[in-house]
Design a protein around this motif. Structure first.
Motif, short mmCIF file in Angstrom:
data_model
loop_
_atom_site.label_atom_id
_atom_site.label_comp_id
_atom_site.label_asym_id
_atom_site.label_seq_id
_atom_site.Cartn_x
_atom_site.Cartn_y
_atom_site.Cartn_z
N GLU A 76 0.82 -1.21 0.00
CA GLU A 76 0.00 0.00 0.00
C GLU A 76 0.86 1.27 0.00
OE1 GLU A 76 -2.35 -0.40 3.48
OE2 GLU A 76 -3.54 -2.07 2.70
N ARG A 77 2.05 1.18 0.53
CA ARG A 77 2.90 2.37 0.69
C ARG A 77 4.06 2.41 -0.30
NH1 ARG A 77 0.18 0.78 4.75
NH2 ARG A 77 -0.59 2.26 6.34
N ASP A 81 7.40 0.29 -9.61
CA ASP A 81 6.68 -0.38 -10.70
C ASP A 81 6.49 -1.86 -10.39
OD1 ASP A 81 6.86 1.99 -12.51
OD2 ASP A 81 9.00 1.54 -12.35
N TYR A 82 7.47 -2.43 -9.72
CA TYR A 82 7.43 -3.82 -9.30
C TYR A 82 7.58 -3.88 -7.80
CZ TYR A 82 7.03 -7.36 -12.92
OH TYR A 82 6.54 -8.22 -13.86
N LEU A 83 6.80 -4.74 -7.15
CA LEU A 83 6.81 -4.91 -5.71
C LEU A 83 7.47 -6.25 -5.40
CD1 LEU A 83 3.09 -3.81 -5.15
CD2 LEU A 83 5.12 -2.36 -5.39
N VAL A 84 8.60 -6.20 -4.72
CA VAL A 84 9.44 -7.38 -4.49
C VAL A 84 9.40 -7.75 -3.02
CG1 VAL A 84 11.76 -8.35 -4.69
CG2 VAL A 84 10.93 -6.71 -6.41
N VAL A 85 9.17 -9.01 -2.74
CA VAL A 85 9.10 -9.50 -1.37
C VAL A 85 10.28 -10.42 -1.09
CG1 VAL A 85 7.77 -10.87 0.27
CG2 VAL A 85 6.59 -9.34 -1.31
N PHE A 86 10.98 -10.15 0.01
CA PHE A 86 12.02 -11.04 0.52
C PHE A 86 11.68 -11.42 1.95
CE2 PHE A 86 15.06 -8.45 -2.28
CZ PHE A 86 15.03 -9.38 -3.31
N ILE A 161 5.99 -8.85 -8.01
CA ILE A 161 4.73 -8.71 -8.74
C ILE A 161 4.65 -7.30 -9.30
CG2 ILE A 161 3.51 -10.41 -7.32
CD1 ILE A 161 2.13 -8.03 -5.90
N SER A 162 3.97 -7.15 -10.43
CA SER A 162 3.75 -5.82 -10.99
C SER A 162 2.73 -5.09 -10.13
CB SER A 162 3.25 -5.92 -12.43
OG SER A 162 1.95 -6.46 -12.46
N ARG A 163 2.71 -3.78 -10.25
CA ARG A 163 1.72 -3.00 -9.51
C ARG A 163 0.30 -3.39 -9.94
NH1 ARG A 163 1.39 0.93 -6.17
NH2 ARG A 163 3.66 1.12 -6.11
N GLN A 164 0.13 -3.73 -11.21
CA GLN A 164 -1.20 -4.13 -11.69
C GLN A 164 -1.68 -5.40 -10.99
OE1 GLN A 164 -1.41 -5.06 -15.88
NE2 GLN A 164 -3.64 -5.32 -15.86
N VAL A 165 -0.77 -6.34 -10.75
CA VAL A 165 -1.15 -7.57 -10.05
C VAL A 165 -1.71 -7.23 -8.67
CG1 VAL A 165 -0.27 -9.65 -8.95
CG2 VAL A 165 0.41 -9.11 -11.28
N TYR A 166 -1.01 -6.36 -7.95
CA TYR A 166 -1.48 -6.00 -6.62
C TYR A 166 -2.83 -5.28 -6.68
CZ TYR A 166 -2.07 -3.37 -2.34
OH TYR A 166 -2.62 -2.83 -1.21
N GLU A 167 -2.96 -4.35 -7.60
CA GLU A 167 -4.19 -3.57 -7.68
C GLU A 167 -5.40 -4.43 -8.04
OE1 GLU A 167 -3.16 -0.52 -10.45
OE2 GLU A 167 -2.13 0.71 -8.96
#
Length: 319
Positions: A76-77, A81-86, A161-167
């Motif tokens: 959310e914050r 462009d891409y949201l990466v999780v580790f 994931i792309s921002r579109q995937v999250y949205e």
């Protein structure tokens, strides 16, 4: 391309220190880092302050809600462009974001994942645990390689994931017990394209002793049944192999009580399997001690998962 790195953490400041240090060595600089402290008592805020001058970093503290919803908090914050999780117990090699950026420019995908490896500085136990979770001789090794079966399902220890995937998906719907599996299934069911980027690997420390490793794999087995509550068709034959192995071990251990002849017949293939693990791991790590430990970790990887699976399956039957 700007990447946003989201790292949920719970009472692991030393791990965060090592992870952030690895991020300072990236050859591709266009990323931000969001540390989401999930209600920890042993906070890592002072660790984060060390890296203010080296990283584009933000720190958040929130009430404990589990890793899934903490990742959503970061999504959310995030501004990337891409949201990466580790996971907080990962180390990121210097080429990671450069590798991912080059791949996405060449072959755009909506979500990706990468494999895990053992770092040279890992303890022998950590290397043996990593072997059990990545070896082609165990069910732990079926993911994170180019020969994976079916559509690739990214896992949250190393996932983008792309921002579109999250949205469009809204992120994680459950926060523990298979939350990354559920999210990956939903990403794919929504029509998004996923891919494994083989060279976008991380060094995943996982657990530091065999007791912790048993508890983790026991939880993984339970998580697979939990996922079946949402997606009944997601119990595959590969998930049943540890169960079959576990039941086979129980049967094998009972044999001397009533059939010594059959026990002796089955002992040879059982020993041959673990001898193969010993030889393969010893050769891979160039250390006999790690080969010996790998026999133990492979046994734990199969039986702990199988026990957890059977335990949660029984719970589900009684619901």
């Amino acid at each position: 391309m700007l990447f946003s790195v989201i790292i949920p953490v719970y009472n692991r400041p030393q791990e965060v220190d090592e992870l952030l240090d690895s991020l300072t060595k990236q050859t591709y600089p266009h990323f931000e880092t969001l540390i989401v402290e999930d209600g920890s008592e042993n906070r890592c805020k002072d660790i984060v302050e060390k890296y203010r001058e080296q990283l584009n970093i933000r720190y958040y503290y929130k009430k404990n809600s589990g890793q899934g919803f903490s990742r959503n908090f970061g999504f959310e914050r995030a501004e990337g462009d891409y949201l990466v999780v580790f996971d907080s117990d990962c180390l990121i090699p210097p080429h990671y974001f450069e590798t991912v950026n080059q791949y996405l420019e060449r072959d755009p995908v909506d979500a990706y994942g990468g494999p895990d490896r053992a770092h040279a500085d890992f303890t022998p136990v950590q290397k043996a645990i990593s072997y059990a979770m990545t070896s082609p001789l165990t069910t732990g090794g079926i993911r994170g390689n180019k020969r994976h079966a079916g559509t690739f399902h990214p896992r949250s220890f190393n996932m983008g994931i792309s921002r579109q995937v999250y949205e469009e998906t809204g992120g994680y719907r459950i926060t523990r017990m298979g939350e990354d599996i559920e999210f990956s299934i939903r990403i794919i069911d929504s029509g998004f394209k996923t891919a494994l980027i083989e060279n976008a690997y991380v060094y995943h420390k996982r657990r530091t002793n065999l007791t912790q490793f048993f508890k983790q794999l026991h939880f993984f087995g339970r998580a697979r049944i939990n996922i079946s509550r949402f997606y009944p068709d997601q119990i595959k034959i590969v998930h049943l192999l540890p169960v079959m192995f576990t039941l086979g071990v129980l049967f094998f251990c009972s044999l001397p009580l009533w059939s010594l002849w059959l026990f002796e017949k089955l002992l040879v293939p059982f020993l041959a399997y673990f001898a193969l693990i010993f030889v393969h791991s010893s050769y891979k790590h160039q250390r006999i001690s790690i080969g010996l430990l790998s026999m133990a970790t492979a046994f734990i990887q199969l039986t702990a998962y199988g026990i957890g699976f059977l335990k949660e399956w029984w719970v589900k039957l009684r619901e």
